[in-house]
Design a protein around this motif. Structure first.
Motif: not given
Length: 237
Positions: A181-183, A188-190, A220-222, A228-230
């Motif tokens: 979802f982040i990529i 919002s889905a996260v 886990s989410f972290g 994903g941010i990286i």
């Protein structure tokens, strides 16, 4: 292929070696008896093969040998680190940090002294290698990292009402979905995924278990969010 690709390929080789190509039972044996473990020597041999193979160049043989020798020594002496009164609970993090630091230094020195001349022209770009590494991190390595965080902080909650390994599977699925979802920039889905899990797993009559699940969920989410941010930072450079 440049130094970034080589460094990332060596990181992927390390993930394969320490997480996907050894079982928890074999890892425990290696960590318990050190140099007396027969698996440690096979582990070192596989380290050399993977490191050299993932370098895509013959000249990397001496660098692979250095990575293998240091990996062998660190894993062999980890027995004493595990038995340390003050550092024992942090043995996993110290072990992994040393492996990654040495791996990075060796690759940098190899680039400086030898240069990067792969015998196979790879068309895999750095960002795609990064995505592959990101998904690999979100699988077994993340599960082990979370387990070791609980171990280091003495967080333990027993439950007789859970399926064996169910939490690991849920964790892997939520991290894979979150990273995806982040990529694709569906943030919002996260949020929806986090909310859905909170509703399904929360029980008022099990306060300690709820806090345990909350810590595991945040870790886990972290992990997935940071990975994903990286990845996105490099995708949009």
């Amino acid at each position: 292929m440049g130094i970034k690709e080589l460094l990332l390929l060596q990181f992927i080789a390390h993930l394969c070696l320490d997480y996907f190509f050894q079982t928890n039972k074999l890892a425990k044996q290696k960590n318990t008896i050190g140099f007396k473990s027969s698996f440690l020597y096979w582990h070192a041999l596989m380290c050399f093969v993977l490191s050299w193979l993932f370098s895509l160049q013959v000249e990397f043989v001496w660098a692979a040998a250095i990575i293998t020798i240091t990996h062998f020594l660190i894993d062999g002496f980890k027995l004493h680190l595990n038995n340390s009164k003050y550092l024992g609970r942090y043995a996993f993090f110290i072990d992994q940090a040393l492996h990654l630091i040495i791996l990075t230094v060796v690759v940098l020195l190899f680039d400086k002294w030898q240069g990067i001349n792969p015998y196979v022209n790879t068309f895999i770009e750095f960002k795609y290698l990064l995505i592959i590494a990101g998904y690999m991190v979100c699988l077994k390595p993340a599960n082990i990292f979370i387990r070791e965080v609980f171990k280091a902080t003495d967080i333990q909650v027993s439950s007789d009402n859970e399926m064996p390994n169910a939490g690991k599977v849920i964790g892997v699925l939520e991290r894979i979905l979150t990273l995806t979802f982040i990529i694709v920039s569906q943030y919002s889905a996260v949020g929806f995924l986090i909310a859905a899990k909170s509703i399904l797993r929360y029980r008022n009559d099990e306060t300690l278990k709820t806090e345990y699940v909350l810590i595991g969920t945040m870790l886990s989410f972290g992990i997935a969010v940071i990975v994903g941010i990286i990845i996105n930072l490099f995708l949009f450079i």
